[in-house]
Enzyme design. Structure first.
Site, short mmCIF file in Angstrom:
data_model
loop_
_atom_site.label_atom_id
_atom_site.label_comp_id
_atom_site.label_asym_id
_atom_site.label_seq_id
_atom_site.Cartn_x
_atom_site.Cartn_y
_atom_site.Cartn_z
CG ASP A 75 -2.14 -0.90 1.02
OD1 ASP A 75 -2.31 -1.44 -0.08
OD2 ASP A 75 -2.93 -1.05 1.99
CG ASP A 149 -2.04 9.28 8.00
OD1 ASP A 149 -1.05 9.71 7.38
OD2 ASP A 149 -2.09 8.14 8.49
CE1 TYR A 191 1.12 6.10 14.86
CE2 TYR A 191 1.70 8.01 13.52
CZ TYR A 191 1.80 7.29 14.70
OH TYR A 191 2.60 7.76 15.71
CB SER A 194 -1.28 1.58 15.01
OG SER A 194 -1.17 0.89 13.80
#
Length: 294
Positions: A75, A149, A191, A194
């Site tokens: 990705d 992001d 992220y 996570s």
């Protein structure tokens, strides 16, 4: 053959497709269907010989007359190319040769599925992107476009940073911790996940505000309408280094009076869909316990 005068760019990550085996196999299938193919490097600084015997062409130049971009990698390779593809309104088809791969459409062992491109009838998903800007003393000094992001976090030495977040000029949250992630639905499985953020269906239109290792436990994360403009300001951080990353791009050093502005972009990432799998199936298969076994 109808529609097969189309030009397809193959963009292999040489660290993933060593010896260009998968790229060669895909190229053979595409050429059998009459497509014109060209190989470009996803990265500027390419190592000599990394692309086997291919004559590697410059990507920005080749994008002008192309119809589709196929990536070979994880990705991260798609993420790296998303901005350029979006600016050229170029659809992207990802072939996953990395780890989990939520954005890539096919696994390296599913190349025969490329034959569905023959009549050029396929679904395209339009994924929301973020415009990210930094204002210093009233002037815009940085701008970027991201698919996943915008991350504001401390430097290499761990310390608590203080951030003030507002939405359309109205106070939303104060964060004391390692930083904050503002993610798109596509970025919600990266992220942000996570850091404890929610999983958002990728076709949704929303912005996720997710703190990183928060010290003031008043909230976990927000899911907001994409109509808002979010502003992040640094508070009481003195000389501590604080950085901005957009889609894991090169770090941009922020100063204490900078304002970071994040909003939905008018640009979108166009992802080609050839398989019948839904996002929920893919997520369950890749992320839930025992999902990868069968």
């Amino acid at each position: 053959m109808s529609g097969n005068t189309k030009k397809i760019i193959l963009c292999p990550n040489p660290n993933r497709d060593q010896g260009m085996k998968t790229t060669r196999a895909a190229e053979k299938i595409l050429r059998e269907m009459g497509f014109h193919t060209v190989v470009c490097s996803p990265f500027r600084d390419r190592k000599e010989g990394a692309f086997a015997e291919y004559d590697v062409r410059p990507l920005p130049q080749e994008l002008r007359g192309a119809d589709l971009l196929i990536t070979f990698g994880g990705d991260g390779t798609i993420l790296h190319l998303a901005k350029l593809a979006a600016l050229h309104k170029m659809p992207v088809l990802g072939i996953n040769m990395g780890g989990l791969g939520f954005v890539a459409e096919l696994e390296a062992g599913e190349l025969e599925t490329l034959r569905k491109l023959k009549d050029w009838r396929f679904e395209t998903e339009y994924r929301m992107m973020l415009d990210v800007s930094v204002f210093r003393e009233g002037r815009q000094i940085y701008t970027n476009l991201g698919l996943n992001d915008a991350v504001i976090r401390e430097g290499p030495i761990s310390h608590v940073i203080h951030l003030k977040i507002s939405s359309d000029g109205r106070h939303l949250a104060d964060i004391a911790g390692d930083g904050v992630i503002i993610a798109t639905p596509t970025g919600s499985t990266a992220y942000s996940l996570s850091a404890g953020g929610p999983v958002v269906e990728p076709m949704a239109q929303a912005m996720v505000v997710c703190p990183i290792c928060i010290h003031n436990m008043r909230f976990s994360s927000y899911v907001l309408s994409p109509e808002h403009t979010l502003t992040v300001e640094l508070e009481r951080n003195g000389r501590k280094p604080v950085y901005l990353f957009v889609d894991e791009s090169r770090a941009f050093a922020l100063r204490s009076d900078d304002r970071v502005q994040v909003q939905r972009s008018r640009y979108v990432t166009r992802l080609v869909r050839l398989s019948e799998r839904s996002f929920c199936e893919i997520f369950a298969q890749k992320m839930l316990p025992g999902g990868l076994e069968g």
